[in-house]
Design a protein around this motif. Structure first.
Motif, PDB file in Angstrom:
ATOM      1  N   ASP A  25       0.855  -1.181   0.000  1.00 16.12           N
ATOM      2  CA  ASP A  25       0.000   0.000   0.000  1.00 16.12           C
ATOM      3  C   ASP A  25       0.899   1.240   0.000  1.00 16.12           C
ATOM      4  O   ASP A  25       1.687   1.435   0.925  1.00 16.12           O
ATOM      5  N   VAL A  26       0.798   2.060  -1.039  1.00 12.83           N
ATOM      6  CA  VAL A  26       1.623   3.259  -1.161  1.00 12.83           C
ATOM      7  C   VAL A  26       0.759   4.488  -0.911  1.00 12.83           C
ATOM      8  O   VAL A  26      -0.282   4.659  -1.552  1.00 12.83           O
ATOM      9  N   ASP A  27       1.176   5.321   0.024  1.00 12.49           N
ATOM     10  CA  ASP A  27       0.495   6.590   0.276  1.00 12.49           C
ATOM     11  C   ASP A  27       1.130   7.628  -0.656  1.00 12.49           C
ATOM     12  O   ASP A  27       2.148   8.241  -0.328  1.00 12.49           O
ATOM     13  N   ILE A  28       0.534   7.785  -1.817  1.00  8.75           N
ATOM     14  CA  ILE A  28       1.092   8.668  -2.842  1.00  8.75           C
ATOM     15  C   ILE A  28       1.234  10.085  -2.318  1.00  8.75           C
ATOM     16  O   ILE A  28       2.256  10.740  -2.556  1.00  8.75           O
ATOM     17  N   ASN A  29       0.252  10.575  -1.581  1.00  9.68           N
ATOM     18  CA  ASN A  29       0.322  11.948  -1.073  1.00  9.68           C
ATOM     19  C   ASN A  29       1.484  12.140  -0.103  1.00  9.68           C
ATOM     20  O   ASN A  29       2.123  13.192  -0.100  1.00  9.68           O
ATOM     21  N   GLU A  30       1.767  11.120   0.709  1.00  3.79           N
ATOM     22  CA  GLU A  30       2.889  11.212   1.645  1.00  3.79           C
ATOM     23  C   GLU A  30       4.223  11.250   0.892  1.00  3.79           C
ATOM     24  O   GLU A  30       5.111  12.044   1.206  1.00  3.79           O
ATOM     25  N   VAL A  31       4.347  10.402  -0.122  1.00  4.30           N
ATOM     26  CA  VAL A  31       5.575  10.382  -0.925  1.00  4.30           C
ATOM     27  C   VAL A  31       5.762  11.728  -1.624  1.00  4.30           C
ATOM     28  O   VAL A  31       6.856  12.308  -1.610  1.00  4.30           O
ATOM     29  N   LEU A  32       4.692  12.257  -2.200  1.00  2.00           N
ATOM     30  CA  LEU A  32       4.778  13.554  -2.882  1.00  2.00           C
ATOM     31  C   LEU A  32       5.068  14.689  -1.906  1.00  2.00           C
ATOM     32  O   LEU A  32       5.787  15.637  -2.240  1.00  2.00           O
ATOM     33  N   SER A  33       4.541  14.581  -0.702  1.00  3.17           N
ATOM     34  CA  SER A  33       4.804  15.594   0.318  1.00  3.17           C
ATOM     35  C   SER A  33       6.285  15.630   0.693  1.00  3.17           C
ATOM     36  O   SER A  33       6.898  16.698   0.767  1.00  3.17           O
ATOM     37  N   VAL A  34       6.859  14.457   0.920  1.00  2.00           N
ATOM     38  CA  VAL A  34       8.292  14.389   1.250  1.00  2.00           C
ATOM     39  C   VAL A  34       9.131  14.889   0.072  1.00  2.00           C
ATOM     40  O   VAL A  34      10.092  15.634   0.255  1.00  2.00           O
ATOM     41  N   ALA A  35       8.738  14.508  -1.129  1.00  2.00           N
ATOM     42  CA  ALA A  35       9.447  14.985  -2.322  1.00  2.00           C
ATOM     43  C   ALA A  35       9.372  16.504  -2.410  1.00  2.00           C
ATOM     44  O   ALA A  35      10.361  17.169  -2.740  1.00  2.00           O
ATOM     45  N   GLY A  36       8.220  17.058  -2.083  1.00  2.00           N
ATOM     46  CA  GLY A  36       8.060  18.514  -2.112  1.00  2.00           C
ATOM     47  C   GLY A  36       8.937  19.212  -1.094  1.00  2.00           C
ATOM     48  O   GLY A  36       9.545  20.250  -1.380  1.00  2.00           O
ATOM     49  N   VAL A  37       9.021  18.649   0.096  1.00  2.00           N
ATOM     50  CA  VAL A  37       9.889  19.230   1.127  1.00  2.00           C
ATOM     51  C   VAL A  37      11.339  19.207   0.650  1.00  2.00           C
ATOM     52  O   VAL A  37      12.061  20.204   0.755  1.00  2.00           O
ATOM     53  N   ALA A  38      11.765  18.089   0.090  1.00  2.00           N
ATOM     54  CA  ALA A  38      13.146  17.987  -0.398  1.00  2.00           C
ATOM     55  C   ALA A  38      13.389  18.971  -1.544  1.00  2.00           C
ATOM     56  O   ALA A  38      14.421  19.650  -1.587  1.00  2.00           O
ATOM     57  N   ALA A  39      12.448  19.073  -2.463  1.00  2.00           N
ATOM     58  CA  ALA A  39      12.608  19.967  -3.616  1.00  2.00           C
ATOM     59  C   ALA A  39      12.720  21.420  -3.184  1.00  2.00           C
ATOM     60  O   ALA A  39      13.520  22.180  -3.740  1.00  2.00           O
ATOM     61  N   HIS A  40      11.936  21.804  -2.185  1.00  4.55           N
ATOM     62  CA  HIS A  40      11.933  23.205  -1.746  1.00  4.55           C
ATOM     63  C   HIS A  40      12.983  23.510  -0.687  1.00  4.55           C
ATOM     64  O   HIS A  40      13.398  24.656  -0.535  1.00  4.55           O
ATOM     65  N   SER A  41      13.446  22.491   0.026  1.00  8.64           N
ATOM     66  CA  SER A  41      14.441  22.704   1.072  1.00  8.64           C
ATOM     67  C   SER A  41      15.871  22.562   0.571  1.00  8.64           C
ATOM     68  O   SER A  41      16.787  23.150   1.141  1.00  8.64           O
ATOM     69  N   VAL A  42      16.062  21.768  -0.455  1.00  7.35           N
ATOM     70  CA  VAL A  42      17.411  21.503  -0.971  1.00  7.35           C
ATOM     71  C   VAL A  42      17.480  22.087  -2.382  1.00  7.35           C
ATOM     72  O   VAL A  42      17.814  23.255  -2.535  1.00  7.35           O
ATOM     73  N   VAL A  43      17.217  21.307  -3.371  1.00  9.01           N
ATOM     74  CA  VAL A  43      17.062  21.725  -4.768  1.00  9.01           C
ATOM     75  C   VAL A  43      16.059  20.762  -5.398  1.00  9.01           C
ATOM     76  O   VAL A  43      15.877  19.652  -4.917  1.00  9.01           O
TER      77      VAL A  43
END
Length: 115
Positions: A25-43
């Motif tokens: 079971d993959v929580d797509i929104n959780e994965v996208l949320s973490v990806a968003g944090v990384a994209a905006h916090s790092v590059v």
């Protein structure tokens, strides 16, 4: 025409089937949320790298029997989010010219997924 959410759900099911992981079971929104944090916090390119490494950590934890899958996933997401936020805070302090209160590593939860 399919919505973005429908497309992502379908893509996720196809990938899971290709890897013979239909029962995962993959929580797509959780994965996208973490990806968003990384994209905006790092590059921006940190997003796929972060999610790949978090997934790798989950796989290794599950393979070694250290934790149930759900706990491993949540821990990996929490660690990835914390590291990205700590990195951004350290970068902001460095940009201001003040010595950082700590390194990105000091704000990171310890342990491996599932511990």
């Amino acid at each position: 025409m399919k919505s973005q959410d429908e497309t992502l759900e379908e893509w996720c099911r196809l990938l899971l089937r290709a890897f013979k992981l239909e029962d995962v079971d993959v929580d797509i929104n959780e994965v996208l949320s973490v990806a968003g944090v990384a994209a905006h916090s790092v590059v921006r390119p940190a997003a796929p790298l972060t999610t790949f490494i978090a997934g790798l950590a989950v796989g290794l934890a599950a393979d070694s029997g250290r934790a149930p899958d759900a706990a491993s996933v949540q821990h990996a997401m929490d660690v990835a989010r914390s590291v990205a936020k700590a990195y951004a805070a350290d970068e902001a302090q460095s940009a201001e010219g003040s010595p950082a209160a700590g390194s990105a590593g000091s704000a990171v939860p310890t342990g491996t997924p599932g511990e």
